[in-house]
Design a protein around this motif. Structure first.
Motif, PDB file in Angstrom:
ATOM      1  N   ALA A  45      10.550  14.924  -9.790  1.00  0.00           N
ATOM      2  CA  ALA A  45       9.594  15.668  -8.969  1.00  0.00           C
ATOM      3  C   ALA A  45       8.189  15.091  -9.116  1.00  0.00           C
ATOM      4  O   ALA A  45       7.898  14.362 -10.063  1.00  0.00           O
ATOM      5  N   THR A  46       7.308  15.433  -8.181  1.00  0.00           N
ATOM      6  CA  THR A  46       5.905  15.049  -8.243  1.00  0.00           C
ATOM      7  C   THR A  46       5.121  16.218  -8.837  1.00  0.00           C
ATOM      8  O   THR A  46       5.478  17.373  -8.620  1.00  0.00           O
ATOM      9  N   THR A  47       4.064  15.925  -9.599  1.00  0.00           N
ATOM     10  CA  THR A  47       3.293  17.012 -10.206  1.00  0.00           C
ATOM     11  C   THR A  47       2.080  17.372  -9.344  1.00  0.00           C
ATOM     12  O   THR A  47       1.506  16.529  -8.661  1.00  0.00           O
ATOM     13  N   ALA A  48       1.720  18.666  -9.420  1.00  0.00           N
ATOM     14  CA  ALA A  48       0.572  19.175  -8.673  1.00  0.00           C
ATOM     15  C   ALA A  48      -0.191  20.131  -9.581  1.00  0.00           C
ATOM     16  O   ALA A  48       0.222  20.385 -10.720  1.00  0.00           O
ATOM     17  N   CYS A  49      -1.303  20.661  -9.095  1.00  0.00           N
ATOM     18  CA  CYS A  49      -2.068  21.615  -9.901  1.00  0.00           C
ATOM     19  C   CYS A  49      -2.909  22.516  -9.012  1.00  0.00           C
ATOM     20  O   CYS A  49      -3.040  22.281  -7.814  1.00  0.00           O
ATOM     21  N   SER A  50      -3.474  23.563  -9.611  1.00  0.00           N
ATOM     22  CA  SER A  50      -4.375  24.452  -8.875  1.00  0.00           C
ATOM     23  C   SER A  50      -5.778  23.852  -8.887  1.00  0.00           C
ATOM     24  O   SER A  50      -6.066  22.910  -9.623  1.00  0.00           O
ATOM     25  N   LYS A  51      -6.646  24.432  -8.069  1.00  0.00           N
ATOM     26  CA  LYS A  51      -8.007  23.880  -7.929  1.00  0.00           C
ATOM     27  C   LYS A  51      -8.816  23.917  -9.224  1.00  0.00           C
ATOM     28  O   LYS A  51      -9.421  22.901  -9.583  1.00  0.00           O
ATOM     29  N   TRP A  86      -8.699  18.538 -15.774  1.00  0.00           N
ATOM     30  CA  TRP A  86      -7.471  18.514 -16.571  1.00  0.00           C
ATOM     31  C   TRP A  86      -6.460  17.575 -15.928  1.00  0.00           C
ATOM     32  O   TRP A  86      -5.645  16.972 -16.609  1.00  0.00           O
ATOM     33  N   ARG A  87      -6.504  17.520 -14.580  1.00  0.00           N
ATOM     34  CA  ARG A  87      -5.585  16.674 -13.820  1.00  0.00           C
ATOM     35  C   ARG A  87      -6.377  15.967 -12.724  1.00  0.00           C
ATOM     36  O   ARG A  87      -7.430  16.455 -12.315  1.00  0.00           O
ATOM     37  N   PRO A  88      -5.856  14.829 -12.207  1.00  0.00           N
ATOM     38  CA  PRO A  88      -6.597  14.108 -11.156  1.00  0.00           C
ATOM     39  C   PRO A  88      -6.723  14.931  -9.875  1.00  0.00           C
ATOM     40  O   PRO A  88      -5.872  15.779  -9.575  1.00  0.00           O
ATOM     41  N   HIS A  89      -7.786  14.637  -9.152  1.00  0.00           N
ATOM     42  CA  HIS A  89      -8.084  15.422  -7.962  1.00  0.00           C
ATOM     43  C   HIS A  89      -6.982  15.423  -6.912  1.00  0.00           C
ATOM     44  O   HIS A  89      -6.732  16.428  -6.243  1.00  0.00           O
ATOM     45  N   HIS A  90      -6.280  14.281  -6.754  1.00  0.00           N
ATOM     46  CA  HIS A  90      -5.285  14.224  -5.670  1.00  0.00           C
ATOM     47  C   HIS A  90      -4.082  15.126  -5.937  1.00  0.00           C
ATOM     48  O   HIS A  90      -3.238  15.304  -5.064  1.00  0.00           O
ATOM     49  N   GLU A  91      -4.013  15.726  -7.130  1.00  0.00           N
ATOM     50  CA  GLU A  91      -2.904  16.654  -7.414  1.00  0.00           C
ATOM     51  C   GLU A  91      -3.216  18.085  -6.964  1.00  0.00           C
ATOM     52  O   GLU A  91      -2.340  18.946  -6.945  1.00  0.00           O
ATOM     53  N   TYR A 121       9.112  24.244  -4.884  1.00  0.00           N
ATOM     54  CA  TYR A 121       7.799  24.265  -5.532  1.00  0.00           C
ATOM     55  C   TYR A 121       7.891  25.162  -6.754  1.00  0.00           C
ATOM     56  O   TYR A 121       8.201  26.351  -6.635  1.00  0.00           O
ATOM     57  N   ILE A 122       7.679  24.604  -7.931  1.00  0.00           N
ATOM     58  CA  ILE A 122       7.740  25.393  -9.168  1.00  0.00           C
ATOM     59  C   ILE A 122       6.320  25.580  -9.684  1.00  0.00           C
ATOM     60  O   ILE A 122       5.658  24.600 -10.054  1.00  0.00           O
ATOM     61  N   ALA A 123       5.838  26.826  -9.673  1.00  0.00           N
ATOM     62  CA  ALA A 123       4.459  27.123 -10.057  1.00  0.00           C
ATOM     63  C   ALA A 123       4.421  27.659 -11.480  1.00  0.00           C
ATOM     64  O   ALA A 123       5.017  28.695 -11.774  1.00  0.00           O
ATOM     65  N   CYS A 124       3.712  26.964 -12.360  1.00  0.00           N
ATOM     66  CA  CYS A 124       3.696  27.322 -13.778  1.00  0.00           C
ATOM     67  C   CYS A 124       2.301  27.775 -14.193  1.00  0.00           C
ATOM     68  O   CYS A 124       1.353  26.984 -14.148  1.00  0.00           O
TER      69      CYS A 124
END
Ligand SMILES: Cc1cc2nc3c(=O)[nH]c(=O)nc-3n(C[C@H](O)[C@H](O)[C@H](O)COP(=O)(O)OP(=O)(O)OC[C@H]3O[C@@H](n4cnc5c(N)ncnc54)[C@H](O)[C@@H]3O)c2cc1C
Ligand SMILES: Nc1ncnc2c1ncn2[C@@H]1O[C@H](COP(=O)(O)O)[C@@H](O)[C@H]1O
Lengths: 322, 244
Positions: A232-238, A245-250, A264-267
């Motif tokens: 899977a690809t990783t994402a994050c909240s704003k 904490w994570r790169p902007h494109h996530e 979509y798995i939201a943690c």
């Protein structure tokens, strides 16, 4: 009358999102009884381009030149406009992307064509040309009619699920030359930074995403492990990308990337309305949160009330056991 | 430097969206309108550039008189004057044409917009304006520095970013972290009342029109899985939801 699909290449291959656009074009070509031509700009092997036939391309126009190696919005748009004129295209189709959107926008101006993005289904031709598009970041839809002779459509991910034909329908590709305004090359891309070997978020079918509940950049391993196990690809909240904490494109959501994965798995994400706006087109949503009252559960298909640091390793183990 | 910042007026991002008249009219009742969040980033960066190296910032909105509170807010944040093209912003090409008309007269070095509006999410007005004016357009721009006649930018692409250089004039669609949103201060709010707001008539046509709206189907209930048994979720995702 014909259709022209603007496809994008990644490492010489037609991007998955562009395959969907070719497939959309093919379905529309059947409705209109016309051809579904494809324009590819940049370097690509003819074998790779021929695969466009599997998704329903009639013919591939290939514009290849050293100058086009780096994507150039102005030059690509000039080429698209020229190809549309030469093939007599009446519908231009692309998948929504950071390249296709600005390129087709300029072509819309050059051809004075009505342009509609985020299209979610084939058009209704019973009374003119009407498409359904997603608006308010997925909160609603609008039936939109286009009144110009030439129409430009930006297709949203998963609008149609392409079915690649199994009998390798290889198509010919011919080289295409267009006069590009030399001014286009006065603007230069000086550096490209791209995560390697990872499916970009807008194209990802599986996404694991973390919020402030992950408690800091050093605690991302459980998310990376699950994503790795799933492919899977990783994402994050704003706030997570705002805090670096994570790169902007996530960053996904209303002001971030809008995604439509199958899963979509939201943690540790609360599920603020602005976050939901970017992910509500996901087919299946899983929410893991310690707070049973977290608003995200209302938008979820599956929920686990629990601590991410306890739950995620269990999920990863279960995936590995498959 | 002369900067034109184009702002949209959109419902607050927490708004509940609904429609009336058999789903043919967008229901504005009870909604609070704001400057488009991306446009707000463009405005903030424009004001910073002006503070650094002088010049003027003009805000432009294509909208009815109802958008004037958002225009006044932009003036309070630091724009010097404003133009409102008095028309309902019905379609991307139409809006772009109004902006291009104003831009042709104003000789701006930079035309700054948001990457997209948060109501119709088109993300194309900057590109259309760029082509109409025969100048480069870039979006989404997340970093912008100006040195004389040269702009250095970072643009977001899928899974990464690219650095770009181009000479002015340019049209840009902006997004964070190009600048931090600015909140107007008391002095700003006071002076905004007397800054010029010129209203001009539109020209040109729409190429598209909306005939009806609809809402997505309601979500079914959320299936809860006990944390102790978290691993069983993976099996459900495979056999029931069929996404793995
Ligand atoms: C104009 C505007 C645009 C915006 N655009 C976006 C956007 O595009 N994307 C976006 O994401 N936000 C956006 N926001 C911000 C949004 O309103 C929320 O503030 C944000 O989404 C909250 O992020 P979060 O869920 O990570 O953090 P929080 O709201 O702080 O939630 C953290 C969650 O983690 C849970 N948690 C804590 N510890 C654990 C644990 N150990 N295990 C499991 N769960 C735990 C908590 O119960 C809580 O629900 C925008 C806001 C505005 C005003
Ligand atoms: N009605 C409007 N008035 C002024 N600027 C607008 C208007 N609509 C859109 N824009 C600008 O164009 C950008 C892109 O909008 P869009 O292509 O409609 O998503 C927005 O972020 C604004 O900066």
């Amino acid at each position: 009358m014909s259709i022209l699909v603007f496809v994008e290449l990644a490492d010489g291959e037609i991007k998955k999102s562009s395959q969907e656009a070719i497939y959309y074009g093919a379905q529309l070509a059947k409705m209109l009884g016309t051809e579904n031509n494809v324009l590819a700009i940049g370097e690509a092997g003819s074998d790779n381009l021929a695969l466009a036939g599997n998704f329903g391309a009639t013919k591939v126009l290939h514009a290849s030149d050293d100058k086009y190696k780096a994507a150039n919005i102005m030059a690509y748009s000039d080429i698209l406009t020229a190809a549309a004129k030469q093939t007599g295209a009446t519908v231009i189709i692309s998948a929504k992307s950071s390249l296709a959107d600005p390129v087709t926008a300029r072509t819309a101006a050059a051809l004075k064509a009505g342009i509609v993005g985020n299209v979610t289904a084939l058009p209704d031709l019973s009374n003119g040309f009407t498409v359904t598009r997603s608006i308010f970041t997925g909160k609603a839809f609008a039936q939109t009619s286009i009144s110009t002779d030439i129409k430009i459509l930006g297709i949203k991910k998963n609008a149609l699920s392409p079915v690649a034909s199994t009998d390798k329908a290889v198509v010919e590709s011919e080289s295409f030359h267009a006069d590009v305004n030399a001014k286009a090359f006065e603007s230069k891309v000086t550096e490209t930074v791209k995560a390697k070997g990872i499916i970009p978020l807008p194209e990802a079918d599986l996404v694991v995403s973390g919020g402030r509940g992950m408690k800091g950049p050093d605690h991302w391993q459980p998310i990376l492990d699950l994503a790795d196990a799933l492919g899977a690809t990783t994402a994050c909240s704003k706030p997570v990308s705002d805090l670096d904490w994570r790169p902007h494109h996530e960053h996904v959501g209303q002001t971030g990337v809008k995604i439509a994965p199958n899963l979509y798995i939201a943690c540790g994400i609360s599920g603020a309305i602005q976050h939901l706006a970017g992910v509500n087109s996901s087919k299946v949503i899983v929410v893991i949160n310690t707070d049973p009252e977290a608003p995200f559960f209302k938008a979820a298909d599956y929920g686990i009330v629990g601590d991410v640091f306890d739950v995620l390793p269990k999920l990863t183990a279960a995936v590995k056991a498959l | 430097m002369k900067i034109l910042v184009c702002i949209s007026s959109v419902p607050d991002t927490t708004s509940k969206i609904s429609f009336t008249d058999s789903e043919t009219v967008f229901n504005k009742a009870g909604l609070q309108f704001i400057i488009g969040p991306y446009d707000d980033y463009a405005l903030a960066r424009a004001v910073e550039l002006k503070e650094q190296s002088g010049g003027t910032v003009t805000v432009l909105n294509v909208g009815t008189v109802e958008t004037e509170p958002q225009i006044r807010k932009a003036l309070a944040i630091g724009a010097d004057d404003a133009i409102r093209v008095d028309a309902e912003p019905t379609d991307s090409y139409f809006v772009a044409e109004q902006i291009a008309n104003i831009a042709k007269e104003g000789n701006y070095d930079l035309i700054m917009m948001g990457r997209e509006t948060t109501d119709y999410n088109s993300g194309v007005v900057h590109g259309i304006v760029g082509e109409m004016l025969g100048i480069p357009s870039f979006s989404p721009v997340m970093e912008l520095n100006i040195d004389g006649n040269q702009a250095k930018m970072t643009r977001e692409i899928e899974g990464g970013k690219e650095k770009l250089e181009a000479s002015l004039p340019l049209v840009l669609g902006c997004q964070e972290p190009i600048a931090e949103w600015k909140i107007p201060n008391m002095r700003g709010i006071m002076t905004a009342r007397t800054k010029p707001l010129n209203v001009v008539a539109p020209s040109g046509d729409s190429l598209t029109s909306i005939s009806a709206y609809s809402m997505p189907p309601a979500k079914g209930a959320c299936k809860m899985i006990p944390a102790e048994d978290a691993g069983s979720l993976i099996n459900l995702l495979r056999t029931e939801a069929k996404v793995l």
